[in-house]
Scaffold this active site. Sequence first.
Site, mmCIF file in Angstrom:
data_model
loop_
_atom_site.group_PDB
_atom_site.id
_atom_site.type_symbol
_atom_site.label_atom_id
_atom_site.label_comp_id
_atom_site.label_asym_id
_atom_site.label_seq_id
_atom_site.Cartn_x
_atom_site.Cartn_y
_atom_site.Cartn_z
ATOM 1 N N HIS A 112 -14.069 -12.779 -4.433
ATOM 2 C CA HIS A 112 -13.247 -14.025 -4.543
ATOM 3 C C HIS A 112 -14.438 -14.770 -3.478
ATOM 4 O O HIS A 112 -14.842 -14.279 -2.134
ATOM 5 C CB HIS A 112 -11.618 -14.205 -3.911
ATOM 6 C CG HIS A 112 -11.199 -13.673 -4.518
ATOM 7 N ND1 HIS A 112 -9.129 -13.813 -4.668
ATOM 8 C CD2 HIS A 112 -11.195 -13.029 -5.572
ATOM 9 C CE1 HIS A 112 -9.068 -12.777 -5.246
ATOM 10 N NE2 HIS A 112 -9.955 -13.081 -6.780
ATOM 11 N N HIS A 145 -11.326 -14.594 -11.424
ATOM 12 C CA HIS A 145 -11.728 -13.476 -12.794
ATOM 13 C C HIS A 145 -11.832 -14.054 -14.065
ATOM 14 O O HIS A 145 -12.630 -13.309 -14.644
ATOM 15 C CB HIS A 145 -9.804 -12.673 -12.997
ATOM 16 C CG HIS A 145 -9.509 -12.144 -11.445
ATOM 17 N ND1 HIS A 145 -8.118 -11.539 -11.820
ATOM 18 C CD2 HIS A 145 -10.032 -12.343 -10.245
ATOM 19 C CE1 HIS A 145 -7.883 -11.234 -10.215
ATOM 20 N NE2 HIS A 145 -8.663 -11.308 -9.279
ATOM 21 N N TYR A 168 -0.964 -2.808 -4.924
ATOM 22 C CA TYR A 168 -1.675 -2.543 -5.843
ATOM 23 C C TYR A 168 -1.929 -1.121 -6.556
ATOM 24 O O TYR A 168 -3.073 -0.890 -7.707
ATOM 25 C CB TYR A 168 -2.992 -3.283 -5.028
ATOM 26 C CG TYR A 168 -3.741 -4.357 -4.684
ATOM 27 C CD1 TYR A 168 -3.333 -5.952 -5.305
ATOM 28 C CD2 TYR A 168 -3.187 -4.467 -3.886
ATOM 29 C CE1 TYR A 168 -3.807 -6.419 -5.430
ATOM 30 C CE2 TYR A 168 -3.932 -6.343 -2.778
ATOM 31 C CZ TYR A 168 -4.163 -6.918 -4.269
ATOM 32 O OH TYR A 168 -3.824 -8.767 -2.863
ATOM 33 N N HIS A 226 -3.979 -18.427 -9.663
ATOM 34 C CA HIS A 226 -4.967 -18.373 -8.436
ATOM 35 C C HIS A 226 -5.941 -18.796 -8.935
ATOM 36 O O HIS A 226 -7.311 -18.773 -9.416
ATOM 37 C CB HIS A 226 -5.091 -16.738 -8.267
ATOM 38 C CG HIS A 226 -3.955 -16.003 -8.496
ATOM 39 N ND1 HIS A 226 -3.561 -14.624 -8.582
ATOM 40 C CD2 HIS A 226 -2.540 -16.682 -7.918
ATOM 41 C CE1 HIS A 226 -2.537 -13.796 -8.231
ATOM 42 N NE2 HIS A 226 -2.105 -15.080 -8.120
ATOM 43 N N ARG A 250 1.376 -0.948 0.212
ATOM 44 C CA ARG A 250 0.062 0.252 -0.089
ATOM 45 C C ARG A 250 0.936 1.135 -0.046
ATOM 46 O O ARG A 250 0.500 2.080 0.330
ATOM 47 C CB ARG A 250 -1.044 0.162 1.148
ATOM 48 C CG ARG A 250 -2.543 -0.766 0.988
ATOM 49 C CD ARG A 250 -3.620 -0.413 2.711
ATOM 50 N NE ARG A 250 -4.134 -1.901 1.493
ATOM 51 C CZ ARG A 250 -4.239 -3.957 2.740
ATOM 52 N NH1 ARG A 250 -2.924 -3.746 3.307
ATOM 53 N NH2 ARG A 250 -5.096 -4.038 1.865
ATOM 54 N N HIS A 305 3.198 -11.268 -5.509
ATOM 55 C CA HIS A 305 2.359 -10.385 -5.906
ATOM 56 C C HIS A 305 3.283 -9.051 -6.266
ATOM 57 O O HIS A 305 3.819 -8.307 -5.089
ATOM 58 C CB HIS A 305 0.912 -10.834 -5.189
ATOM 59 C CG HIS A 305 0.066 -9.823 -6.336
ATOM 60 N ND1 HIS A 305 0.328 -9.009 -6.531
ATOM 61 C CD2 HIS A 305 -1.143 -10.473 -6.547
ATOM 62 C CE1 HIS A 305 -0.958 -8.773 -6.733
ATOM 63 N NE2 HIS A 305 -1.658 -9.810 -7.577
ATOM 64 N N ASP A 336 -14.791 -8.856 -9.013
ATOM 65 C CA ASP A 336 -13.560 -9.704 -8.445
ATOM 66 C C ASP A 336 -14.596 -9.702 -6.936
ATOM 67 O O ASP A 336 -13.769 -8.830 -6.303
ATOM 68 C CB ASP A 336 -12.303 -9.027 -9.143
ATOM 69 C CG ASP A 336 -10.919 -9.397 -8.283
ATOM 70 O OD1 ASP A 336 -11.444 -10.940 -7.706
ATOM 71 O OD2 ASP A 336 -10.221 -8.902 -8.134
ATOM 72 N N GLU A 347 -1.324 -11.322 -14.484
ATOM 73 C CA GLU A 347 -2.275 -12.009 -13.839
ATOM 74 C C GLU A 347 -4.091 -11.605 -15.143
ATOM 75 O O GLU A 347 -3.736 -10.124 -14.975
ATOM 76 C CB GLU A 347 -2.750 -11.563 -12.947
ATOM 77 C CG GLU A 347 -3.543 -12.490 -11.837
ATOM 78 C CD GLU A 347 -4.216 -11.870 -10.547
ATOM 79 O OE1 GLU A 347 -4.966 -11.688 -10.209
ATOM 80 O OE2 GLU A 347 -3.215 -11.185 -9.768
ATOM 81 N N ASP A 353 -6.562 -16.460 -13.092
ATOM 82 C CA ASP A 353 -7.384 -16.140 -12.039
ATOM 83 C C ASP A 353 -8.440 -16.889 -11.736
ATOM 84 O O ASP A 353 -9.075 -16.499 -12.720
ATOM 85 C CB ASP A 353 -7.405 -15.336 -10.963
ATOM 86 C CG ASP A 353 -7.861 -15.153 -10.420
ATOM 87 O OD1 ASP A 353 -9.398 -14.947 -9.763
ATOM 88 O OD2 ASP A 353 -7.650 -14.099 -9.419
ATOM 89 N N HIS A 409 -0.659 -6.823 -11.956
ATOM 90 C CA HIS A 409 -2.139 -6.629 -12.730
ATOM 91 C C HIS A 409 -1.562 -5.857 -14.613
ATOM 92 O O HIS A 409 -1.138 -5.018 -13.442
ATOM 93 C CB HIS A 409 -3.135 -6.055 -11.523
ATOM 94 C CG HIS A 409 -3.127 -6.954 -10.450
ATOM 95 N ND1 HIS A 409 -4.772 -6.597 -10.052
ATOM 96 C CD2 HIS A 409 -3.561 -8.935 -10.405
ATOM 97 C CE1 HIS A 409 -4.749 -7.686 -8.838
ATOM 98 N NE2 HIS A 409 -4.163 -8.904 -9.099
ATOM 99 N N GLU A 422 -6.436 -17.537 -2.738
ATOM 100 C CA GLU A 422 -6.496 -15.642 -2.294
ATOM 101 C C GLU A 422 -7.773 -15.985 -1.960
ATOM 102 O O GLU A 422 -8.683 -14.763 -1.932
ATOM 103 C CB GLU A 422 -6.851 -14.560 -3.604
ATOM 104 C CG GLU A 422 -4.931 -14.570 -4.224
ATOM 105 C CD GLU A 422 -4.912 -13.811 -4.942
ATOM 106 O OE1 GLU A 422 -4.054 -13.225 -5.041
ATOM 107 O OE2 GLU A 422 -5.999 -14.471 -5.947
#
Length: 279
Positions: A232, A183, A73, A217, A38, A70, A230, A146, A180, A110, A262
Amino acid sequence: MTKYIGAHVSASGGVCNAILHAEAIGANAFALFTRNQRSWVSKPLAADEINAFKTLLAERGFKPEMVLPHDSYLINLGSPDEETLTKSRAAFLDEMQRAQQLGLQLMNFHPGSHLNKTSEEECLDQIAREVNTALAQTEGVTAVIENTAGQGTNLGWRFEHIARIIEGIDDKNRVGVCIDTCHTLAAGYDLSTEMGYQFCFEEFERVVGLKYLRAIHLNDSKKGAASHVDRHEVLGEGFLGQAFFTRFMHDPRFDNMPIILETPDPTRWADEIKWLRSL
């Protein structure tokens, strides 16, 4: 052939903790953030932390190629905004370098978003250029694209988007794809039926090529096919359903690559992994 299954575990308090968390849930693969996802800038990995990670990884029997870091974001390699792009470029390079320092071979990311300010094609070509820039300054780490659910202006939800990025990558040996499953369903490839499942992976082979598939994923989905949402869900409790996971576990196309959960409840990861293996 072997299925390597794990989850995206916490590296809070240091990257070595991710190994211990993965071991605790009975995993033989795992994903982690190697820095605060973050924030744009993170302090470098210390030499002793790097050495401890490599030692512990070997001691606990994890293969480096079954670890899937990963990226942050915040990163948007397709950003039309110059300031965001500059920050994204620096952060992505840092992510790739960290993976290299830790002796890992993959970096999951991503693709990016055009924010309705450029065309899809321009955005995808820009992403490829930015990946080339990072690859030129690192060694041994594959950039793993991804696929996305297609929320908002995110690209990468159609296999054609991914193929276009790969087309623009100079070193094809250092680009791969992470599918994923949540996704994929949300993007409109209906994996929940036998026919949809077969079509999806035949389409992936036709458009992208299974030789580029480097990771999975594995997530169920709270929303149905083509929802572009999105969200999960716990395995077998969403729109993919249990039959999908049985089909997946018997499919040799997904052997020998990291398969990462995830799903939303970390307290259930050990049971989910056990359940998958029982299939």
